[in-house]
Design a protein around this motif. Structure first.
Motif, mmCIF file in Angstrom:
data_model
loop_
_atom_site.group_PDB
_atom_site.id
_atom_site.type_symbol
_atom_site.label_atom_id
_atom_site.label_comp_id
_atom_site.label_asym_id
_atom_site.label_seq_id
_atom_site.Cartn_x
_atom_site.Cartn_y
_atom_site.Cartn_z
ATOM 1 N N MET A 213 0.830 -1.208 0.000
ATOM 2 C CA MET A 213 0.000 0.000 0.000
ATOM 3 C C MET A 213 0.863 1.256 0.000
ATOM 4 S SD MET A 213 -3.310 -0.848 2.425
ATOM 5 C CE MET A 213 -2.367 -1.398 3.852
ATOM 6 N N LEU A 214 1.962 1.187 0.713
ATOM 7 C CA LEU A 214 2.869 2.332 0.769
ATOM 8 C C LEU A 214 3.484 2.592 -0.606
ATOM 9 C CD1 LEU A 214 3.891 4.247 3.005
ATOM 10 C CD2 LEU A 214 5.872 2.744 3.256
ATOM 11 N N LEU A 215 3.876 1.537 -1.282
ATOM 12 C CA LEU A 215 4.510 1.680 -2.592
ATOM 13 C C LEU A 215 3.517 2.078 -3.682
ATOM 14 C CD1 LEU A 215 6.944 -1.380 -2.470
ATOM 15 C CD2 LEU A 215 7.506 1.040 -2.212
ATOM 16 N N ALA A 216 2.229 1.985 -3.394
ATOM 17 C CA ALA A 216 1.211 2.400 -4.361
ATOM 18 C C ALA A 216 0.967 3.904 -4.314
ATOM 19 C CB ALA A 216 -0.098 1.653 -4.100
ATOM 20 N N ASP A 217 1.572 4.580 -3.375
ATOM 21 C CA ASP A 217 1.411 6.035 -3.268
ATOM 22 C C ASP A 217 1.921 6.715 -4.537
ATOM 23 O OD1 ASP A 217 2.639 8.848 -2.410
ATOM 24 O OD2 ASP A 217 1.089 8.340 -0.949
ATOM 25 N N SER A 218 1.224 7.748 -4.962
ATOM 26 C CA SER A 218 1.568 8.420 -6.216
ATOM 27 C C SER A 218 2.979 9.000 -6.203
ATOM 28 C CB SER A 218 0.555 9.532 -6.509
ATOM 29 O OG SER A 218 0.538 10.495 -5.462
ATOM 30 N N ARG A 219 3.424 9.451 -5.043
ATOM 31 C CA ARG A 219 4.773 10.009 -4.969
ATOM 32 C C ARG A 219 5.828 8.941 -5.196
ATOM 33 N NH1 ARG A 219 6.863 13.765 0.083
ATOM 34 N NH2 ARG A 219 8.956 14.197 -0.710
ATOM 35 N N ILE A 220 5.589 7.757 -4.639
ATOM 36 C CA ILE A 220 6.505 6.637 -4.830
ATOM 37 C C ILE A 220 6.469 6.164 -6.277
ATOM 38 C CG2 ILE A 220 6.987 4.246 -4.205
ATOM 39 C CD1 ILE A 220 7.733 6.023 -1.963
ATOM 40 N N ARG A 221 5.244 6.008 -6.818
ATOM 41 C CA ARG A 221 5.107 5.519 -8.194
ATOM 42 C C ARG A 221 5.766 6.476 -9.181
ATOM 43 N NH1 ARG A 221 5.273 0.790 -7.907
ATOM 44 N NH2 ARG A 221 5.428 1.070 -10.149
ATOM 45 N N GLY A 222 5.672 7.765 -8.912
ATOM 46 C CA GLY A 222 6.277 8.725 -9.818
ATOM 47 C C GLY A 222 7.776 8.565 -9.903
ATOM 48 N N ILE A 223 8.408 8.193 -8.803
ATOM 49 C CA ILE A 223 9.859 7.984 -8.804
ATOM 50 C C ILE A 223 10.211 6.652 -9.455
ATOM 51 C CG2 ILE A 223 11.879 7.661 -7.339
ATOM 52 C CD1 ILE A 223 10.604 9.585 -5.330
ATOM 53 N N ILE A 224 9.488 5.600 -9.083
ATOM 54 C CA ILE A 224 9.791 4.273 -9.616
ATOM 55 C C ILE A 224 9.553 4.212 -11.115
ATOM 56 C CG2 ILE A 224 9.068 1.851 -9.572
ATOM 57 C CD1 ILE A 224 8.569 2.130 -6.592
ATOM 58 N N ASP A 225 8.485 4.868 -11.578
ATOM 59 C CA ASP A 225 8.156 4.829 -13.002
ATOM 60 C C ASP A 225 8.887 5.893 -13.813
ATOM 61 O OD1 ASP A 225 6.400 2.826 -12.317
ATOM 62 O OD2 ASP A 225 4.645 4.146 -12.213
ATOM 63 N N GLY A 226 9.804 6.604 -13.164
ATOM 64 C CA GLY A 226 10.501 7.688 -13.855
ATOM 65 C C GLY A 226 11.655 7.246 -14.719
ATOM 66 N N GLY A 227 11.855 5.954 -14.864
ATOM 67 C CA GLY A 227 12.893 5.461 -15.745
ATOM 68 C C GLY A 227 14.237 5.244 -15.082
ATOM 69 N N LYS A 228 14.357 5.551 -13.815
ATOM 70 C CA LYS A 228 15.625 5.359 -13.117
ATOM 71 C C LYS A 228 15.703 3.948 -12.534
ATOM 72 C CE LYS A 228 15.983 10.232 -11.800
ATOM 73 N NZ LYS A 228 16.104 11.206 -10.688
ATOM 74 N N ARG A 229 16.923 3.513 -12.324
ATOM 75 C CA ARG A 229 17.134 2.213 -11.689
ATOM 76 C C ARG A 229 16.960 2.402 -10.185
ATOM 77 N NH1 ARG A 229 20.227 -1.531 -14.443
ATOM 78 N NH2 ARG A 229 21.395 -2.031 -12.548
ATOM 79 N N VAL A 230 15.765 2.076 -9.710
ATOM 80 C CA VAL A 230 15.412 2.368 -8.324
ATOM 81 C C VAL A 230 15.412 1.095 -7.484
ATOM 82 C CG1 VAL A 230 13.661 3.305 -6.785
ATOM 83 C CG2 VAL A 230 14.035 4.347 -9.023
ATOM 84 N N GLN A 231 16.003 1.199 -6.327
ATOM 85 C CA GLN A 231 15.953 0.103 -5.351
ATOM 86 C C GLN A 231 15.120 0.558 -4.160
ATOM 87 O OE1 GLN A 231 19.654 -0.957 -3.515
ATOM 88 N NE2 GLN A 231 18.851 -2.863 -2.654
ATOM 89 N N VAL A 232 14.189 -0.291 -3.743
ATOM 90 C CA VAL A 232 13.341 0.009 -2.595
ATOM 91 C C VAL A 232 13.925 -0.680 -1.367
ATOM 92 C CG1 VAL A 232 11.053 -0.195 -1.584
ATOM 93 C CG2 VAL A 232 11.300 0.193 -4.055
ATOM 94 N N GLN A 233 14.239 0.113 -0.362
ATOM 95 C CA GLN A 233 14.738 -0.428 0.902
ATOM 96 C C GLN A 233 13.596 -0.391 1.911
ATOM 97 O OE1 GLN A 233 18.096 2.110 1.815
ATOM 98 N NE2 GLN A 233 19.462 1.000 0.431
ATOM 99 N N ARG A 234 13.135 -1.559 2.311
ATOM 100 C CA ARG A 234 12.028 -1.660 3.255
ATOM 101 C C ARG A 234 12.546 -1.640 4.689
ATOM 102 N NH1 ARG A 234 10.614 -4.397 -1.288
ATOM 103 N NH2 ARG A 234 8.426 -4.243 -1.984
ATOM 104 N N ARG A 235 11.931 -0.790 5.488
ATOM 105 C CA ARG A 235 12.340 -0.648 6.873
ATOM 106 C C ARG A 235 11.100 -0.549 7.760
ATOM 107 N NH1 ARG A 235 16.281 -1.886 4.532
ATOM 108 N NH2 ARG A 235 18.305 -0.804 4.434
ATOM 109 N N THR A 236 11.297 -0.418 9.053
ATOM 110 C CA THR A 236 10.204 -0.187 9.996
ATOM 111 C C THR A 236 10.527 1.043 10.841
ATOM 112 O OG1 THR A 236 11.254 -1.756 11.516
ATOM 113 C CG2 THR A 236 9.412 -2.571 10.175
#
Length: 263
Positions: A213-236
């Protein structure tokens, strides 16, 4: 720490804080003294800090020391902070044109006379002076041990290359806590971590759905779908040991109880 649960009753805590203000007045705490200008929130926080310090001083019966009596240095520090350094006509440090020296004199004086409890209260008051209202809501939301998902987004550079942070401290805690500036959530979280009030831990696989749900946020999607090689680091994200200690001392729902009369 416990896993993320339903949204905490942050509004209830704030209501309790409002009731506490009335109790403080009845208890005779000095929360109405004239303080430097600034917005309402800043004035309220300064009143709270002085209330803590004044109450500590009332409970401490200490003599003067080699630097100066705490009563005098406290006055010099307030004058320095308020820009009201005046000529006393007797060569006192109130004539100093370097107000920071007077402030340091009071701190050194306090270090000689303050015990463990007074020093703790002074530290907590200093930290609270830096916390903004939205951050207080976030701290309240984590105070019961609830842990929230958090992610950092970094670029995946070539093998051995330097990674660049695209977004950090993005968490659902800001929305869950009901802050006014949800888009500033990462800033709030970063500040609270730097203050030592919150801790960032490793990924909690049991919260996989919440990460999605967090990764579905528009701000996150805009970065991930921006064409860059993005790595998501999951934390708490959760309250730290220091944060829990501060909350225990400052929990507004407990104001009005006889705890403040402790020796």
């Amino acid at each position: 720490m416990e896993e993320r649960r339903s949204r905490p009753d942050v509004d209830g805590l704030i209501t309790g804080a409002g009731r506490a203000a009335g109790w403080l007045a009845k208890a005779g705490w000095n929360v109405t003294k004239k303080l430097p200008g600034g917005d309402i929130a800043d004035r309220q926080l300064k009143r709270l800090e002085y209330a803590v310090v004044d109450e500590v001083r009332k409970r401490l019966d200490y003599p003067g020391n080699a630097l100066a009596s705490p009563e005098r240095t406290a006055g010099w520090r307030r004058q320095a902070i308020e820009g009201e350094v005046t000529d006393s006509g007797n060569g006192s440090p109130a004539q100093l044109v370097e107000p920071l020296r007077a402030a340091m004199a009071e701190l050194l004086s306090a270090s000689v006379t303050y015990g463990r409890e007074a020093s703790r209260d002074y530290l907590f008051a200093a930290v609270l002076r830096q916390v903004v209202p939205d951050e207080a809501r976030i701290l309240a939301a984590t105070a019961d041990g609830t842990v929230y998902p958090l992610v950092h987004l970094v670029t995946r550079g070539p093998l051995g290359g330097t990674r660049r942070t695209l977004l950090e401290n993005f968490s659902s805690v800001a929305r869950e806590a009901g802050v006014a500036l949800v888009d500033q959530g990462p800033v709030y979280v970063g500040r609270l971590v730097r203050f030592g009030l919150l801790d960032i831990g490793g990924e909690n696989t049991a919260q996989a759905g919440y990460y999605d749900m967090l990764l579905a946020d528009s701000r996150i999607r805009g970065i991930i779908d921006g064409g860059k090689r993005v790595q998501v680091q999951r934390r708490t994200l959760g309250i730290s040991a220091f944060g829990a200690e501060l909350w225990e001392a400052c929990d507004p729902s407990k104001l009005g109880q006889p705890e403040l009369d402790r020796p």
